[in-house]
Scaffold this motif. Structure first.
Motif, PDB file in Angstrom:
ATOM      1  N   ARG A 197     -31.269  23.692 -23.001  1.00  0.00           N
ATOM      2  CA  ARG A 197     -29.919  23.662 -22.622  1.00  0.00           C
ATOM      3  C   ARG A 197     -29.494  24.517 -23.770  1.00  0.00           C
ATOM      4  NH1 ARG A 197     -27.543  21.269 -26.503  1.00  0.00           N
ATOM      5  NH2 ARG A 197     -27.425  19.794 -26.494  1.00  0.00           N
ATOM      6  N   PRO A 198     -27.753  25.784 -23.473  1.00  0.00           N
ATOM      7  CA  PRO A 198     -27.681  26.007 -24.335  1.00  0.00           C
ATOM      8  C   PRO A 198     -26.926  25.247 -25.680  1.00  0.00           C
ATOM      9  CG  PRO A 198     -26.680  26.550 -21.990  1.00  0.00           C
ATOM     10  CD  PRO A 198     -27.113  25.326 -21.924  1.00  0.00           C
ATOM     11  N   LEU A 199     -27.422  25.960 -27.501  1.00  0.00           N
ATOM     12  CA  LEU A 199     -26.169  25.233 -27.695  1.00  0.00           C
ATOM     13  C   LEU A 199     -24.516  25.410 -28.053  1.00  0.00           C
ATOM     14  CD1 LEU A 199     -28.279  27.392 -30.613  1.00  0.00           C
ATOM     15  CD2 LEU A 199     -28.080  24.737 -30.318  1.00  0.00           C
ATOM     16  N   ALA A 200     -23.945  24.077 -28.620  1.00  0.00           N
ATOM     17  CA  ALA A 200     -22.776  23.605 -28.326  1.00  0.00           C
ATOM     18  C   ALA A 200     -22.269  23.552 -29.293  1.00  0.00           C
ATOM     19  CB  ALA A 200     -22.548  22.691 -26.819  1.00  0.00           C
ATOM     20  N   GLY A 201     -20.918  23.463 -29.875  1.00  0.00           N
ATOM     21  CA  GLY A 201     -21.051  23.345 -30.569  1.00  0.00           C
ATOM     22  C   GLY A 201     -20.394  21.323 -31.228  1.00  0.00           C
ATOM     23  N   ALA A 202     -20.664  20.885 -29.921  1.00  0.00           N
ATOM     24  CA  ALA A 202     -21.325  19.356 -30.198  1.00  0.00           C
ATOM     25  C   ALA A 202     -22.376  19.272 -30.882  1.00  0.00           C
ATOM     26  CB  ALA A 202     -20.925  18.931 -28.494  1.00  0.00           C
ATOM     27  N   ASP A 203     -23.626  19.455 -31.021  1.00  0.00           N
ATOM     28  CA  ASP A 203     -24.898  20.028 -31.629  1.00  0.00           C
ATOM     29  C   ASP A 203     -24.485  19.834 -32.493  1.00  0.00           C
ATOM     30  OD1 ASP A 203     -26.382  20.122 -29.239  1.00  0.00           O
ATOM     31  OD2 ASP A 203     -26.336  21.842 -29.124  1.00  0.00           O
ATOM     32  N   PHE A 204     -23.310  19.528 -33.383  1.00  0.00           N
ATOM     33  CA  PHE A 204     -23.160  20.750 -34.722  1.00  0.00           C
ATOM     34  C   PHE A 204     -23.808  20.028 -35.955  1.00  0.00           C
ATOM     35  CE2 PHE A 204     -20.450  20.089 -39.286  1.00  0.00           C
ATOM     36  CZ  PHE A 204     -21.229  21.416 -39.527  1.00  0.00           C
ATOM     37  N   ASP A 205     -23.571  18.410 -35.768  1.00  0.00           N
ATOM     38  CA  ASP A 205     -24.415  17.152 -36.755  1.00  0.00           C
ATOM     39  C   ASP A 205     -25.746  17.526 -36.470  1.00  0.00           C
ATOM     40  OD1 ASP A 205     -21.201  16.033 -37.117  1.00  0.00           O
ATOM     41  OD2 ASP A 205     -22.043  14.464 -35.730  1.00  0.00           O
ATOM     42  N   ASP A 206     -26.526  18.058 -35.998  1.00  0.00           N
ATOM     43  CA  ASP A 206     -27.542  17.666 -35.296  1.00  0.00           C
ATOM     44  C   ASP A 206     -28.347  18.798 -36.223  1.00  0.00           C
ATOM     45  OD1 ASP A 206     -28.158  15.055 -34.427  1.00  0.00           O
ATOM     46  OD2 ASP A 206     -27.903  15.670 -32.427  1.00  0.00           O
ATOM     47  N   TYR A 207     -27.840  19.780 -36.219  1.00  0.00           N
ATOM     48  CA  TYR A 207     -28.087  21.023 -36.462  1.00  0.00           C
ATOM     49  C   TYR A 207     -28.019  21.027 -38.129  1.00  0.00           C
ATOM     50  CZ  TYR A 207     -28.582  26.286 -36.176  1.00  0.00           C
ATOM     51  OH  TYR A 207     -28.869  27.485 -36.223  1.00  0.00           O
ATOM     52  N   ALA A 208     -26.550  20.253 -38.160  1.00  0.00           N
ATOM     53  CA  ALA A 208     -26.520  20.889 -40.187  1.00  0.00           C
ATOM     54  C   ALA A 208     -27.847  19.944 -40.111  1.00  0.00           C
ATOM     55  CB  ALA A 208     -25.623  19.603 -40.366  1.00  0.00           C
ATOM     56  N   ALA A 209     -27.383  18.970 -40.046  1.00  0.00           N
ATOM     57  CA  ALA A 209     -28.852  17.650 -40.583  1.00  0.00           C
ATOM     58  C   ALA A 209     -30.177  18.306 -40.422  1.00  0.00           C
ATOM     59  CB  ALA A 209     -29.445  16.270 -39.799  1.00  0.00           C
TER      60      ALA A 209
END
Ligand SMILES: CC(C)(COP(=O)(O)OP(=O)(O)OC[C@H]1O[C@@H](n2cnc3c(N)ncnc32)[C@H](O)[C@@H]1OP(=O)(O)O)[C@@H](O)C(=O)NCCC(=O)NCCS
Length: 169
Positions: A10-22
């Protein structure tokens, strides 16, 4: 949104930031990337913003890879063609805990099919650092073959790819 056997794309979103940064905090992950990115939260923010912005500009981008069984963010994968990229690409990047499950291959196959059908691509490529055997193995599993070397972002990358099969055959 796409669905495969074990994944939601599904589209990436701002709410993915914590997981993305990890995910990107792990140098084992960032060292494989042909487009150099650091491991800090700021680097991750800019990277995530680029993937979300790519969707705004091109109408497609890497998707968030979500493990159906747990709902966990496993990484990103999908079509990719920023300015200066030598074609339409597909790519994959998973957090370390999700390596060794076949998710990159599963998402990569879905991305490839999307490029040939929804984006009507004639050829789809992937740029892979010569040292990145795991990514080259994913490329080969989805049917890519080594095509050539190119200079990209100041380094030599292997270009893997494949052309669309003749629809009449
Ligand atoms: C590149 C990357 C996505 C490859 O991940 P990967 O886990 O090796 O690749 P896949 O998800 O396709 O998984 C394949 C492995 O899962 C195993 N596997 C386990 N269960 C499986 C299943 N049900 N189905 C398929 N394969 C399965 C395969 O046997 C294979 O194992 P092997 O590595 O021992 O041969 C990962 O290393 C990564 O994110 N690296 C950092 C970012 C990066 O380099 N991105 C690419 C930039 S070009």
């Amino acid at each position: 949104m796409l669905e495969t056997e074990r994944l939601i794309l599904r589209p990436l979103a701002g709410a993915d930031f914590d997981d993305y940064a990890a995910m990107l905090a792990d140098p084992d992950v960032t060292s494989g990337l042909a487009e150099t990115v650091g491991t800090s939260p700021s680097d991750a923010w800019h990277s995530l913003a680029t993937f979300i912005g790519h969707h705004q500009i091109r109408g497609y981008s890497h998707w968030a890879v979500i493990e159906k069984e747990t709902g966990k963010f496993a990484g990103r994968a999908g079509p990719w063609s920023p300015h200066g990229f030598p074609g339409l690409g597909v790519g994959w990047c998973l957090s370390r805990e999700h390596w060794g499950k076949g998710y990159a291959t599963e998402a990569g196959r879905a991305a490839l099919a999307y490029c040939f059908s929804a984006l009507d691509a004639e050829e789809v490529i992937s740029l892979i650092l010569p040292s990145n055997r795991r990514s080259a193995a994913v490329a080969e599993r989805i049917g890519h073959r080594y095509l050539r070397d190119e200079e990209y972002h100041g380094q030599t990358v292997h270009v893997y790819g494949q052309r669309r099969q003749n629809r009449d055959s």
